[in-house]
Write a protein that holds these residues in place. Structure first.
Motif, mmCIF file in Angstrom:
data_model
loop_
_atom_site.group_PDB
_atom_site.id
_atom_site.type_symbol
_atom_site.label_atom_id
_atom_site.label_comp_id
_atom_site.label_asym_id
_atom_site.label_seq_id
_atom_site.Cartn_x
_atom_site.Cartn_y
_atom_site.Cartn_z
ATOM 1 N N ALA A 13 0.825 -1.213 0.000
ATOM 2 C CA ALA A 13 0.000 0.000 0.000
ATOM 3 C C ALA A 13 0.856 1.258 0.000
ATOM 4 N N PRO A 38 -2.642 -2.019 -4.585
ATOM 5 C CA PRO A 38 -3.810 -2.485 -3.842
ATOM 6 C C PRO A 38 -3.732 -3.982 -3.567
ATOM 7 N N SER A 39 -4.560 -4.452 -2.647
ATOM 8 C CA SER A 39 -4.576 -5.869 -2.267
ATOM 9 C C SER A 39 -5.831 -6.562 -2.777
ATOM 10 N N HIS A 56 -9.613 -2.963 4.356
ATOM 11 C CA HIS A 56 -10.365 -3.190 3.123
ATOM 12 C C HIS A 56 -11.540 -2.231 2.969
ATOM 13 N N THR A 69 -9.594 0.590 -1.694
ATOM 14 C CA THR A 69 -8.217 0.247 -1.323
ATOM 15 C C THR A 69 -7.809 -1.111 -1.881
ATOM 16 N N GLY A 70 -8.744 -1.800 -2.507
ATOM 17 C CA GLY A 70 -8.491 -3.125 -3.057
ATOM 18 C C GLY A 70 -9.773 -3.922 -3.059
ATOM 19 N N ILE A 109 -7.318 4.201 -7.457
ATOM 20 C CA ILE A 109 -7.257 3.169 -6.421
ATOM 21 C C ILE A 109 -5.855 3.111 -5.829
ATOM 22 N N ALA A 144 -5.037 3.624 -1.912
ATOM 23 C CA ALA A 144 -4.290 2.659 -1.095
ATOM 24 C C ALA A 144 -3.252 3.387 -0.246
ATOM 25 N N ASN A 199 -4.651 3.607 3.486
ATOM 26 C CA ASN A 199 -4.005 2.503 4.213
ATOM 27 C C ASN A 199 -2.580 2.807 4.653
#
Length: 589
Positions: free
Chosen positions: A474, A479-480, A492, A497-498, A542, A546, A550
């Motif tokens: 991040a 992103p995750s 999340h 953020t993902g 995005i 992130a 985050n």
């Protein structure tokens, strides 16, 4: 951001917190760590130095490291020594202390490494060493191998850490420690040493002060996996330590003749925490202790931000190095500069991959997975349905996947999973381009978490205590795509953020839950790949989210502030240093 001590005032008399950890990862060239626990410990100390926290670190030297991973042509993991040279990185101290193991004297010395913060404040970390003349060969070996040897070797190592570490701090002149932070249960023998120092003689014999010790200790537990909680036969512990210690005071931590070091730490710590909100709940359920809190892990922002992103953060968010919370302003960085910073990091990673692999391209959507190879982390999750994976590619665009990670030397199932991934990577007929990078370490982790396009994490719930690799990603706008476990439950925000794989809670068995997770995974992956190729501007948004949401929160500066406020100061005024009491005087009689 609050600083706790002026930068020029460091001296031993003002250090009040001692941080004990079996492993501390400070630099890639110092192989004193195995993975997440040690790197987190190093990041914690770095943030403490940035924030001028009056703290000292204690660990083992681990001169031969954990192990260097070599993968042979068949995909088998071979473990080789991974030594480092202490004198090139730390300064040998003249002080030597003694502990006793099986009625034999073991001498302990220490190497000091200074960790300097952004404002110049330095924190010393002492790496304990028994490998010198005057000790027997087995005793000399105790600080060579991180997590090496058998159970008795591990027991002796943890005695060196907890008891030897305390005595070394006393010999070095740290006389005003009033908080001992046990980072996992490995240092729990420190508690027996502290109890012995509270002894007073009465008509009823020796009396000890457990409440004083509780006020002095802080304990962080890092895993919901039962095998991660060390325990040793109680009678063996007594035979190793001798008659000096008040064993009756820790009988509450004994189950079926085994002294559980986690339970001992729980009994004698005034503040206990898990490392994420969900993990705190799980730990309360595991040990039946409603007082267990949580402080969610973080990462050291400056350490884990790639050079390309450091440049744009320095330009647009001055002060982020001192106060990572200001990264919330990342949304204002021009999108084209965020993308170019990402592509610079990606090109470096692709070059590393292509040194031993062929055909990876910076223009192809790249998935990263790097962590310990073990069954519950499910490294081969993405390959469970080859047909579905091929369909994602056919309809949405090319993907390539890069893996890294070590299996524990005794985790044979984990080694088989690693071999399976390696075989896929070496199969030229497989539809997806796959690479496995051997010997995952801090340096490689930095390239992976900054150079991929998305970070994949798919453990079996609720086995992930926290996880920090996604936090590192991040910080670099990656992103995750992750199971809702550990830190990701808190980090999340779907499509912001993902993305999540599956749901946080299932009312079904594990087999059906995994089936649902796989269905959701391939569905989400198809949407993400299409998104990446078709709407670059939205994708960059995005990336910025992130960072701003985050990275600004999941960092060790925020985490350390919480430890200071909730753990180090929460229990109020601490009584006199335990070493001044009891047995110290009794021993002179």
């Amino acid at each position: 951001m609050c600083k706790y001590m002026p930068k020029d005032c460091f001296n031993k008399e003002e250090v009040t917190i001692a941080y004990f950890s079996m492993e501390i990862g400070l630099a890639n060239s110092m192989t004193t760590y195995s993975g997440g626990l040690g790197i987190l410990a190093g990041d914690t100390i770095k943030s403490c130095s940035d924030l001028n926290i009056p703290l000292v670190g204690v660990s083992l030297l681990n001169q031969e490291g954990y192990f260097k991973q070599v993968i042979d042509s068949e995909g088998n993991q071979i473990e080789e020594p991974d030594p480092w040279v202490p004198k090139d990185h730390a300064e040998l101290q003249p002080e030597i202390v003694s502990i006793w193991i099986q009625d034999k004297e073991v001498k302990v010395r220490a190497y000091k490494r200074e960790v300097k913060g952004v404002a110049g404040y330095s924190i010393p970390v002492y790496f304990l060493d028994t490998d010198f003349e005057g000790n027997e060969e087995w005793h000399r070996s105790l600080t060579r191998h991180l997590y090496g040897g058998d159970q008795l070797y591990r027991l002796a190592q943890e005695i060196v850490l907890g008891i030897g570490g305390f005595r070394m701090l006393q010999a070095l002149g740290f006389k005003n420690i009033n908080k001992y932070h046990l980072n996992e249960g490995h240092a729990s023998f420190l508690i027996l040493e502290l109890l012995s120092k509270t002894a007073t003689k009465s008509d009823l014999g020796w009396q000890f002060d457990p409440e004083l010790v509780k006020k002095t200790c802080v304990f962080t537990t890092h895993t919901p996996v039962a095998a991660g909680h060390d325990h040793f036969p109680f009678e063996t512990v007594k035979s190793f330590l001798g008659a000096y210690f008040p064993y009756n005071m820790v009988e509450g931590a004994v189950r079926d003749g085994q002294l559980n070091l986690t339970r001992m730490a729980l009994l004698y710590s005034g503040y206990v925490n898990g490392v994420a909100k969900k993990h705190g709940q799980i730990t309360r359920d595991m040990f039946g202790d409603s007082e267990i809190d949580h402080i969610t892990n973080g990462v050291h922002s400056v350490t884990w931000t790639a050079k390309s992103f450091k440049r744009i953060f320095d330009r647009y968010i001055p002060g982020w190095r001192e106060d990572p919370f200001t990264l919330r302003s990342a949304w204002g960085i021009p999108s084209e500069e965020v993308w170019e910073a990402h592509m610079e990091a990606k090109r470096k990673l692709i070059a590393i991959i292509n040194e031993k692999n062929e055909g990876f391209s910076e223009d192809v959507f790249t998935i990263g997975f790097a962590r310990r190879f073990t069954q519950y982390k499910r490294p081969n999750f993405i390959f469970r349905d080859e047909k579905a994976l091929k369909e994602v590619i056919r309809k949405n665009g090319k993907i390539q996947v890069v893996f890294a990670g070590k299996a524990h030397p005794k985790d044979f199932q984990g080694k088989e999973i690693l071999k399976e991934v390696f075989d896929i990577a070496k199969n030229p007929k497989y539809k997806v381009k796959v690479a496995f990078l051997e010997n995952y370490d801090m340096g490689l982790a930095g390239h992976l978490t900054s150079g991929v396009d998305i970070w994949l994490n798919n453990p079996q719930r609720p086995m992930e205590a926290s996880g920090t690799s996604g936090m590192k990603a991040a910080h670099n706008g990656v992103p995750s795509l992750s199971i809702l476990d550990g830190w990701w439950i808190e980090g999340h925000i779907e499509g912001v953020t993902g993305w999540a794989i599956g749901e946080e809670k299932y009312r079904c068995n594990d087999e059906l839950a995994e089936k649902r997770e796989l269905q959701d995974f391939y569905k989400k992956l198809a949407m993400i790949v299409r998104y990446y190729y078709k709407d670059r501007e939205a994708w960059i948004k995005i990336m910025k989210d992130a960072i701003s949401i985050n990275a600004s929160f999941f960092n060790t500066h925020r985490m350390v502030h919480q430890y200071v406020l909730n753990a180090y100061f929460k229990t109020g005024i601490i009584a006199a240093n335990p070493v001044e009491n009891g047995v110290e005087a009794a021993n002179k009689e």
